[in-house]
Design a protein around this motif. Structure first.
Motif, short mmCIF file in Angstrom:
data_model
loop_
_atom_site.label_atom_id
_atom_site.label_comp_id
_atom_site.label_asym_id
_atom_site.label_seq_id
_atom_site.Cartn_x
_atom_site.Cartn_y
_atom_site.Cartn_z
N LEU A 133 -2.14 5.36 10.55
CA LEU A 133 -3.50 5.80 10.84
C LEU A 133 -3.57 7.32 11.00
N VAL A 134 -2.59 7.89 11.68
CA VAL A 134 -2.57 9.34 11.87
C VAL A 134 -2.44 10.05 10.52
N ALA A 135 -1.56 9.53 9.65
CA ALA A 135 -1.39 10.14 8.33
C ALA A 135 -2.68 10.08 7.51
N ALA B 180 5.41 13.49 6.20
CA ALA B 180 6.50 13.14 7.12
C ALA B 180 6.10 12.01 8.05
N VAL B 181 4.87 12.05 8.57
CA VAL B 181 4.40 11.00 9.48
C VAL B 181 4.31 9.66 8.75
N ALA B 182 3.82 9.67 7.51
CA ALA B 182 3.76 8.43 6.74
C ALA B 182 5.15 7.86 6.52
N ALA B 183 6.12 8.73 6.22
CA ALA B 183 7.49 8.26 6.03
C ALA B 183 8.08 7.72 7.32
N LEU B 184 7.78 8.37 8.45
CA LEU B 184 8.34 7.96 9.73
C LEU B 184 7.88 6.56 10.14
N ALA C 90 0.83 -1.21 0.00
CA ALA C 90 0.00 0.00 0.00
C ALA C 90 0.86 1.26 0.00
N VAL C 91 1.90 1.26 0.83
CA VAL C 91 2.75 2.44 0.93
C VAL C 91 3.54 2.65 -0.36
N GLN C 92 4.16 1.57 -0.86
CA GLN C 92 5.03 1.71 -2.02
C GLN C 92 4.28 2.17 -3.27
N SER D 275 -8.50 5.22 2.88
CA SER D 275 -8.61 3.78 3.07
C SER D 275 -7.28 3.08 2.80
N VAL D 276 -6.42 3.68 2.00
CA VAL D 276 -5.09 3.10 1.77
C VAL D 276 -4.32 3.02 3.08
N PHE D 277 -4.37 4.09 3.88
CA PHE D 277 -3.63 4.12 5.15
C PHE D 277 -4.30 3.27 6.22
N VAL D 278 -5.63 3.30 6.24
CA VAL D 278 -6.36 2.47 7.21
C VAL D 278 -6.11 0.99 6.92
N GLY D 279 -6.16 0.62 5.64
CA GLY D 279 -5.91 -0.77 5.28
C GLY D 279 -4.49 -1.20 5.59
N ALA D 280 -3.52 -0.32 5.34
CA ALA D 280 -2.13 -0.65 5.64
C ALA D 280 -1.94 -0.86 7.15
#
Length: 424
Positions: free
Chosen positions: A315-317, A329-333, A251-253, A391-396
């Protein structure tokens, strides 16, 4: 390097040479995971493809790689890791050239399939060489460096491919440049082939080390069936861990950049570097994780805590509440947490591998990575096409949570009376 100039096995120079060469090859394999995803916006523009169709290209790569990885473990155990590794790099050259000449989805599919074939032998070959050629006191750090090199390959790919595309004015030039990179690595490993010869004598282990005891003629057990390792529950628990954790990574990549662009209005050129940041944070986590894996017995606890923290950051991102750059930045962290878990994960797999089955165990367990990528990519692509980008971040985050559950099951099985991970 001729055999006369190869450092003595077990010396610091020998260990660092092996770790460096294997790490370079591993970083190249991870670079080729990302041969196509950073160029998705260009494929949409030039070929009119949807994210769902592009997700199928990612699935094709990992389906081929997953099947090939499980099979290549047997090949590595049979013919040795070195020739398999060199052949894989040659296939990467063909994959990049296929991408450079693609005229539509089917041409990109050919590139994805070739890249999957090239990718399939790396984990069984790499870990066989490391376990065979690196002395025991440095093995935990070797696993850490191996994971770091993979993350650096992932981090380099978006910068390299997007950068070359921008400079040359065409994404095809970036694919040709990727082919030249794989060819250069192949030539280096051919020149240094004696250093990665896994059929050479292993390094001596100091007295009190954890090398397996040599069997005497009186206590030699009958050889096990080549598939006997499949009865080990620990192997399949590690497989499930890989499946869930890499579904999140997929999902992230492939889709975190476009999702952030839709949620926060960031330009795609900027969000493409979220993957780079995620992987660099992952590399930093692996540096720390190498020391943790060398000192902590409860490896699964390290894995659970680190991945839970990563899930929370994703989830925060995905809330949409943060300023745009802060969200990126939060997603990368979040990569810091997944990186920290990496060396402990690899040490767990080493414990699960019976003597003489290193390639098979790593091939089978790491095929969970490929299955996770293959199944998750079209799902997350569909979510981005048809649902809220959050939903991409929630699912990840959810799939990382399931990875934590797998680690907890490993711990439960280890603590069970008489539990070694093997089937009763």
């Amino acid at each position: 390097m001729s055999s006369a100039t190869v450092p003595a096995a077990g010396s610091a120079r020998s260990d660092f040479t092996v770790i460096g060469l294997v790490g370079l090859a591993h970083g190249t394999s991870h670079f080729f995971h990302m041969l196509l995803p950073p160029l998705f916006p260009a494929f949409i523009r030039d070929f009119g493809l949807s994210y769902s169709e592009l997700g199928l290209l990612v699935s094709a790569f990992f389906i081929v790689s997953g099947i090939g990885q499980a099979l290549s473990g047997f090949l590595v155990d049979r013919v040795g890791a070195r020739p398999v590794l060199l052949s894989a790099l040659g296939v990467f050259v063909l994959a990049a050239l296929a991408a450079a000449t693609a005229q539509g989805w089917w041409g990109l599919l050919l590139a994805a399939v070739l890249a999957g074939i090239g990718n399939s032998p790396f984990h069984p070959a790499d870990f066989t060489i490391l376990n065979r050629r690196v002395s025991a006191p440095r093995l935990g750090h070797a696993f850490s460096a191996h994971g770091i090199s993979g993350n650096l390959g992932w981090a380099l790919a978006p910068v390299f491919l997007v950068g070359v595309s921008s400079l040359a004015g065409t994404w095809r030039a970036a694919c040709v440049a990727a082919a030249l990179w794989a060819l250069a690595v192949l030539l280096l490993l051919v020149l240094e082939r004696d250093a990665i010869d896994d059929r050479a004598a292993p390094p001596a282990v100091p007295r009190g080390g954890d090398a397996p005891e040599e069997a005497s003629p009186r206590n030699v057990a009958p050889p096990e069936h080549p598939l006997a390792f499949l009865r080990l529950q620990s192997v399949w628990l590690c497989f499930s861990f890989f499946f869930w954790s890499t579904a999140a990574l997929s999902a992230v990549q492939s889709f975190a950049g476009p999702a952030l662009a839709r949620m926060y209005g960031l330009p795609l050129e900027a969000t493409a570097f979220v993957v780079t940041g995620y992987m660099l944070c992952g590399a930093a986590g692996m540096v720390l994780g190498g020391f943790v894996a060398a000192r902590v017995q409860r490896l699964e606890l390290t894995i659970g805590l680190a991945m839970s923290a990563a899930a929370l950051l994703l989830l925060v991102a995905g809330t949409g509440w943060l300023p745009p750059l802060a969200a990126a930045a939060v997603a990368a962290l979040a990569g810091l947490g997944t990186g920290l878990a990496g060396p402990s994960r690899d040490m767990l797999i080493r414990r699960a591998a019976p003597p003489g089955a290193t390639g098979r165990v790593y091939g089978t367990v790491y095929s969970g990575l490929d299955v996770g990528f293959a199944l998750a990519a079209p799902v997350f692509g569909w979510l981005l096409d048809h649902a809220a980008p959050s939903s991409v971040f929630v699912g990840a985050a959810a799939t990382l949570g399931l990875g934590v559950l797998s680690a907890a099951l490993v711990a439960w099985r280890t603590r069970a009376p008489g539990g070694s991970g093997a089937s009763p």
